[in-house]
Design a protein around this motif. Structure first.
Motif, PDB file in Angstrom:
ATOM      1  N   SER A   1     -19.741 -20.292  19.713  1.00 54.49           N
ATOM      2  CA  SER A   1     -19.147 -19.013  19.701  1.00 54.49           C
ATOM      3  C   SER A   1     -20.041 -17.594  19.737  1.00 54.49           C
ATOM      4  O   SER A   1     -19.773 -16.780  20.860  1.00 54.49           O
ATOM      5  N   LEU A   2     -20.889 -17.739  18.835  1.00 54.04           N
ATOM      6  CA  LEU A   2     -21.807 -16.773  18.947  1.00 54.04           C
ATOM      7  C   LEU A   2     -22.836 -16.691  20.197  1.00 54.04           C
ATOM      8  O   LEU A   2     -23.094 -15.733  20.561  1.00 54.04           O
ATOM      9  N   TRP A   3     -23.266 -18.003  20.475  1.00 53.28           N
ATOM     10  CA  TRP A   3     -23.920 -17.963  21.622  1.00 53.28           C
ATOM     11  C   TRP A   3     -23.014 -17.562  22.856  1.00 53.28           C
ATOM     12  O   TRP A   3     -23.733 -16.709  23.830  1.00 53.28           O
ATOM     13  N   LEU A   4     -21.941 -17.871  23.173  1.00 54.35           N
ATOM     14  CA  LEU A   4     -21.164 -17.414  24.202  1.00 54.35           C
ATOM     15  C   LEU A   4     -20.992 -15.669  24.142  1.00 54.35           C
ATOM     16  O   LEU A   4     -20.724 -15.176  25.236  1.00 54.35           O
ATOM     17  N   ASN A   5     -20.706 -15.188  22.819  1.00 55.59           N
ATOM     18  CA  ASN A   5     -20.470 -13.797  22.699  1.00 55.59           C
ATOM     19  C   ASN A   5     -21.845 -13.233  23.102  1.00 55.59           C
ATOM     20  O   ASN A   5     -21.777 -12.195  23.785  1.00 55.59           O
ATOM     21  N   LYS A   6     -22.955 -13.496  22.705  1.00 52.45           N
ATOM     22  CA  LYS A   6     -24.236 -13.064  22.920  1.00 52.45           C
ATOM     23  C   LYS A   6     -24.534 -12.970  24.552  1.00 52.45           C
ATOM     24  O   LYS A   6     -24.998 -11.964  25.004  1.00 52.45           O
ATOM     25  N   ASN A   7     -24.314 -14.082  25.074  1.00 56.06           N
ATOM     26  CA  ASN A   7     -24.541 -14.299  26.707  1.00 56.06           C
ATOM     27  C   ASN A   7     -23.378 -13.673  27.549  1.00 56.06           C
ATOM     28  O   ASN A   7     -23.934 -13.598  28.876  1.00 56.06           O
ATOM     29  N   TYR A   8     -22.341 -13.843  27.257  1.00 53.46           N
ATOM     30  CA  TYR A   8     -21.326 -13.932  28.199  1.00 53.46           C
ATOM     31  C   TYR A   8     -20.152 -12.889  27.530  1.00 53.46           C
ATOM     32  O   TYR A   8     -19.070 -12.591  28.363  1.00 53.46           O
ATOM     33  N   LYS A   9     -20.254 -12.268  26.259  1.00 52.09           N
ATOM     34  CA  LYS A   9     -19.355 -11.501  25.880  1.00 52.09           C
ATOM     35  C   LYS A   9     -18.091 -12.323  25.550  1.00 52.09           C
ATOM     36  O   LYS A   9     -16.898 -11.639  25.878  1.00 52.09           O
ATOM     37  N   LYS A  10     -18.008 -13.453  25.314  1.00 58.92           N
ATOM     38  CA  LYS A  10     -16.831 -14.356  25.080  1.00 58.92           C
ATOM     39  C   LYS A  10     -17.021 -15.184  23.918  1.00 58.92           C
ATOM     40  O   LYS A  10     -18.163 -15.205  23.388  1.00 58.92           O
ATOM     41  N   THR A  11     -15.992 -16.018  23.668  1.00 54.48           N
ATOM     42  CA  THR A  11     -16.202 -17.045  22.550  1.00 54.48           C
ATOM     43  C   THR A  11     -15.405 -18.270  22.829  1.00 54.48           C
ATOM     44  O   THR A  11     -14.871 -18.258  24.358  1.00 54.48           O
ATOM     45  N   VAL A  12     -15.445 -19.133  22.209  1.00 53.48           N
ATOM     46  CA  VAL A  12     -14.768 -20.639  22.603  1.00 53.48           C
ATOM     47  C   VAL A  12     -13.352 -20.406  22.778  1.00 53.48           C
ATOM     48  O   VAL A  12     -12.854 -21.263  23.418  1.00 53.48           O
ATOM     49  N   THR A  13     -12.730 -19.241  22.176  1.00 56.85           N
ATOM     50  CA  THR A  13     -11.339 -19.163  22.329  1.00 56.85           C
ATOM     51  C   THR A  13     -10.947 -18.688  23.634  1.00 56.85           C
ATOM     52  O   THR A  13      -9.804 -18.790  24.181  1.00 56.85           O
ATOM     53  N   ASP A  14     -11.871 -18.071  24.256  1.00 52.68           N
ATOM     54  CA  ASP A  14     -11.780 -17.520  25.871  1.00 52.68           C
ATOM     55  C   ASP A  14     -11.743 -18.778  26.744  1.00 52.68           C
ATOM     56  O   ASP A  14     -11.287 -18.654  27.906  1.00 52.68           O
ATOM     57  N   LEU A  15     -12.226 -19.798  26.469  1.00 51.37           N
ATOM     58  CA  LEU A  15     -12.434 -21.024  27.301  1.00 51.37           C
ATOM     59  C   LEU A  15     -10.975 -21.669  27.604  1.00 51.37           C
ATOM     60  O   LEU A  15     -10.164 -21.869  26.731  1.00 51.37           O
ATOM     61  N   SER A  16     -10.999 -21.880  28.954  1.00 53.55           N
ATOM     62  CA  SER A  16      -9.670 -22.550  29.234  1.00 53.55           C
ATOM     63  C   SER A  16      -9.179 -23.759  29.103  1.00 53.55           C
ATOM     64  O   SER A  16      -7.948 -24.166  28.929  1.00 53.55           O
TER      65      SER A  16
END
Length: 347
Positions: free
Chosen positions: A202-217
């Motif tokens: 989640s931290l990686w997704l937030n840093k690179n895409y401003k997302k977290t695992v909760t945003d994954l479809s």
């Protein structure tokens, strides 16, 4: 001469009484120094198959009792359980139904109101420690080194499915994955308190895409890395975040249990790499009645010494632990930052 003889006799009697009193006091002191603990309850998280953990940790009961005895504690019984989830272990510690927990940093931080960290595990360092995903994908096995490490990374592993291979090809050609690339894949996620399997992705997704695992479809929860690897091998999921040496741990199972024709190194690729994560903890319950300051000190020393023995190394190898060092709560600030991101994403 008679007076001198009497004095000698009196002095001898006094000395004899003093010796008897000293010996008696010594026995009492030794007895008082050994404190009795009726039961020590230890919880493990199910990061490996529960039956494997139960079998591997069975000798821990006797080994730990022996070490604690050297520290002045006579523990009558050591009860070992594997939690049904990471949260179950955290809740057991918080409620005081467990005294000690082998838990990841993420679980410790989530439950730190009721849990105190004592030790950080050390593991063999790896011959690969790249921030670039493509550099991990040379088709060669990740090997341990002689150097001990207190941190590791989460790797996002793409499997042999069509989508997994598509993402891996893009990474290995030097291109950057888009959010759409990642969101089109099916992810296998571990417990919400798993550092490598949920929090740091989640931290990686937030840093690179401003997302977290909760945003994954498209996500599914895996109850252990073993079941996650099985799903990855079969193509049920495309991406599985795991600890950095997980592929080494499941290399044999990949071909034997999961019946894959090629090795795990041939069929999987790294598509993302997290920042360093502090290793698993040995933590204790703040509500446990037996967790006095002295006993926590004795427990810490016992685990550190136990990990240096041949028998002890066999036990803790189930988690790829090789030793323990005293922990600082501040070591897990990265976990706190990641969990803050997760909380903000759910608002």
């Amino acid at each position: 001469m008679k007076q001198t003889a009497k004095q000698i006799i009196r002095l001898s009697m006094v000395f004899a009484v003093a010796l008897i009193a000293s010996a008696t006091l010594g026995v009492q002191s030794a007895s008082a120094a050994t404190k009795t603990i009726k039961e020590l309850k230890i919880y493990f998280v199910p990061s490996k198959q529960p039956d494997q953990i139960v079998t591997a940790t069975k000798p821990l009961k006797g080994l730990l009792k022996a070490q604690l005895k050297k520290q002045g504690y006579n523990v009558k019984n050591v009860d070992i359980k594997v939690g049904t989830s990471y949260e179950a272990a955290g809740e057991a510690l918080t409620s005081g139904t467990a005294d000690v927990g082998f838990i990841p940093g993420g679980t410790y931080v989530m439950y730190e109101d009721g849990v105190q960290v004592l030790l950080t595990a050390t593991r063999a360092g790896l011959n690969k420690d790249f921030t670039s995903a493509a550099k991990w994908n040379d088709g060669k096995a990740t090997e341990p080194t002689q150097k001990q490490a207190a941190t590791y990374r989460s790797l996002f592993i793409a499997g042999p499915s069509a989508k997994g291979q598509e993402l891996a090809k893009k990474i290995n050609s030097g291109k950057k994955l888009t959010w759409e690339d990642l969101n089109s894949a099916k992810w296998g996620l571990s417990s919400t308190t798993s550092s490598a399997g949920y929090i740091y992705p989640s931290l990686w997704l937030n840093k690179n895409y401003k997302k977290t695992v909760t945003d994954l479809s498209n996500t599914v929860q895996v109850d252990s890395y073993g079941s996650g690897m099985a799903r990855l091998a079969s193509g049920q999921i495309d991406i599985l975040p795991v600890y950095a040496d997980a592929r080494r741990d499941f290399a044999d199972a990949w071909t034997k249990d999961y019946k894959q024709s090629k090795s795990i190194w041939d069929e999987t690729n790294v598509i993302g790499v997290s920042q360093p994560i502090y290793n698993d903890t040995i933590s204790v319950s703040k509500k446990s009645k037996i967790m006095t300051k002295d006993f926590k000190s004795a427990l810490s020393k016992s685990f550190i010494k136990l990990a240096k023995t041949k028998e002890g190394k066999k036990v803790i190898a189930i988690y790829s632990h090789e030793g323990y060092v005293k922990a600082k709560s501040s070591n897990y600030d990265g976990e706190r930052a990641a969990q803050k991101v997760l909380k903000e994403s759910t608002k």
